[in-house]
Design a protein around this motif. Sequence first.
Motif, mmCIF file in Angstrom:
data_model
loop_
_atom_site.group_PDB
_atom_site.id
_atom_site.type_symbol
_atom_site.label_atom_id
_atom_site.label_comp_id
_atom_site.label_asym_id
_atom_site.label_seq_id
_atom_site.Cartn_x
_atom_site.Cartn_y
_atom_site.Cartn_z
ATOM 1 N N THR A 154 0.821 -1.179 0.103
ATOM 2 C CA THR A 154 0.204 -0.041 0.024
ATOM 3 C C THR A 154 0.712 1.360 0.023
ATOM 4 N N ILE A 155 2.079 1.181 0.681
ATOM 5 C CA ILE A 155 2.982 2.525 0.718
ATOM 6 C C ILE A 155 3.446 2.733 -0.687
ATOM 7 N N TRP A 186 0.741 4.177 -2.764
ATOM 8 C CA TRP A 186 0.597 5.394 -2.309
ATOM 9 C C TRP A 186 1.584 6.260 -3.008
ATOM 10 N N ASN A 227 9.515 8.713 5.559
ATOM 11 C CA ASN A 227 8.123 8.176 5.877
ATOM 12 C C ASN A 227 7.185 8.960 5.304
ATOM 13 N N PRO A 264 0.499 6.322 4.443
ATOM 14 C CA PRO A 264 -0.478 5.751 5.149
ATOM 15 C C PRO A 264 -0.006 5.007 6.190
ATOM 16 N N GLY A 265 -0.775 4.978 7.268
ATOM 17 C CA GLY A 265 -0.274 4.655 8.575
ATOM 18 C C GLY A 265 0.707 5.429 9.407
ATOM 19 N N TYR A 266 0.928 6.388 8.904
ATOM 20 C CA TYR A 266 1.858 7.329 9.461
ATOM 21 C C TYR A 266 1.152 8.780 9.721
ATOM 22 N N TYR A 311 4.890 6.444 12.823
ATOM 23 C CA TYR A 311 3.916 5.404 12.855
ATOM 24 C C TYR A 311 2.937 5.302 14.099
ATOM 25 N N GLU A 312 1.746 5.045 13.571
ATOM 26 C CA GLU A 312 0.575 5.090 14.597
ATOM 27 C C GLU A 312 0.791 4.570 15.945
#
Length: 126
Positions: A33-34, A37, A96, A109-111, A120-121
Motif C-alpha cells: 500500500t505504501i 501510495w 516515511n 498511509p499509517g503514519y 507510525y501510529e
Amino acid sequence: MHLTSTLIGLLIVGLGIELPTPTVAQFWMSVDTISRWRSETLAQRASGICYKTRTVDTVNPNSRIRQISYCCDGYVNEGTTQVLKCVPICSEDCSNGLCVTPGDCECAPGYFRKNGKCRYELDDKE
C-alpha cells in the motif's frame, strides 16, 4: 471431385470434435500500500518546472525568441540540464512520507505528523 468431398468430410469431422477450452492464467500481484501510495502521489505532484521567454542574438531574426525551462522557486533539479527533474524542497524531515510541494510533507498511509516528523501510529503510545 473425390479430393473435394474428402476435404469437406474432414472439415465436418473436425468441427464435431470438441477442443479443450483455453486456460486463462491469473497472476496475483501483491502491491504494498505504501508503494502504491508513493506512485500515485508522485504522479499527482506538480512538475515544478517553470518557463520564461528570452530574446537572444541570432542571425535569423525569426528565431530570436526562446523559451527556457528551469526549476521554480522552492524546487531543486535532480536531473540534468537537458532533462529537468524538479523536486520540491521540504525544510522538515520527510522520511516515511513525501515532499509534495515546497515545505509541505505528506505522510505515508499509517503514519501521521508529530513534532515535524512522520511517525507510525503505534509510536504515538510513547
